[in-house]
Design an enzyme around this catalytic site. Structure first.
Site, short mmCIF file in Angstrom:
data_model
loop_
_atom_site.label_atom_id
_atom_site.label_comp_id
_atom_site.label_asym_id
_atom_site.label_seq_id
_atom_site.Cartn_x
_atom_site.Cartn_y
_atom_site.Cartn_z
N SER A 133 -11.19 -113.57 2.92
CA SER A 133 -12.13 -113.38 4.02
C SER A 133 -11.49 -113.76 5.36
O SER A 133 -10.46 -113.21 5.72
CB SER A 133 -13.41 -114.17 3.74
OG SER A 133 -14.48 -113.71 4.53
N ASP B 81 -16.42 -109.19 -0.05
CA ASP B 81 -15.84 -110.49 0.29
C ASP B 81 -15.38 -111.25 -0.96
O ASP B 81 -16.16 -111.50 -1.87
CB ASP B 81 -16.87 -111.31 1.05
CG ASP B 81 -16.27 -112.49 1.79
OD1 ASP B 81 -15.59 -113.30 1.15
OD2 ASP B 81 -16.49 -112.60 3.01
#
Length: 248
Positions: A39, A151
């Site tokens: 991320s 993510d």
């Protein structure tokens, strides 16, 4: 000389603390032979492994209006598009594939179809960074091959696994302090908080895989999406590591 690996967690705007932490580590003469990120950590890691210095990354972060790269979407798969984010990556990341980077780099993304984290050290750099950063509900999944990715922090927000057998010493940097949230005003704030708690929980069992675990102090003062606090996040990362006595 020991081979050092650095792992960079996700954490939205708080992820900019990684820049300060990397700057302080560099001043202490600590440089990694491999990096793993997820991320926000995948974004910072991609720049760092491309050859940008922490000072250069800080300059880019403070001069960039990140809101211009996030556009509202019809709420079918997400609330926002990250398509314009590719323009930002195209502007600064000149390497096409992960394997072309100056420092070996692993990116963690969640395979939404299979329901498991995957670790990439080859393939299209910008697409994988975007996939690793695509928080569900907020951003649309990224299609890679036959699968949809979101993510990586959902399943693994401190991706130690891909490098743990490749180095002698692992430094894990987590930018997700657990704090009490006062209020939730809308569905987005509730969704973000729920995801954040999931991200935070899967870090705990991985802390013990690190030889040194770093969590910059007072990052709870920086909201997950408080872009105007970018400089503060970087400073907190720097000061925490600068004041640490690190022996490897």
């Amino acid at each position: 000389m020991k081979k050092i690996g650095i792992v960079l967690s996700g954490g939205a705007v708080r992820g900019l603390a990684h820049i300060g932490a990397l700057k302080a580590l560099q001043e202490k003469g600590i440089k990694p032979s491999v990096v793993s990120g997820v991320s926000a950590g995948a974004i910072v890691g991609a720049f760092y492994c491309s050859g940008y210095t922490p000072e250069e990354m800080e300059k880019i972060a403070l001069e960039t209006n990140f809101l211009q790269y996030v556009k509202p979407a019809m709420p079918k798969k997400s609330f926002f598009y990250l398509n314009h984010f590719e323009k930002f990556l195209d502007k600064y990341l000149k390497k096409e594939n992960i394997e072309d980077l100056e420092i070996p780099f692993y990116i963690c993304a969640t395979n939404l179809n299979k329901g498991k984290p995957e670790y990439f050290n080859s393939g299209n750099l910008k697409k994988l960074v975007k996939a690793s950063s695509s928080i569900p509900i907020l951003f649309e999944p990224v299609k890679i091959g036959n699968y949809s990715y979101v993510d990586g922090g959902i399943m693994n927000n401190l991706p130690v696994e891909p490098i743990k057998d490749k180095v002698d010493y692992i430094i894990g940097i987590d930018v997700n302090p657990l704090e009490t949230e006062k209020d939730f005003n809308n569905i987005v704030s509730i969704s973000i908080r729920t995801l954040f708690l999931a991200f935070r929980a899967n870090i705990e069992p991985r802390k013990n895989l690190c030889d040194l675990f770093i969590q910059p102090k007072n990052l709870s003062d920086v909201g997950l999406y408080s872009i105007w606090k970018a400089e503060e996040a970087i400073k907190k990362g720097y000061e925490t590591v600068k004041n640490m006595e690190i022996k490897i």
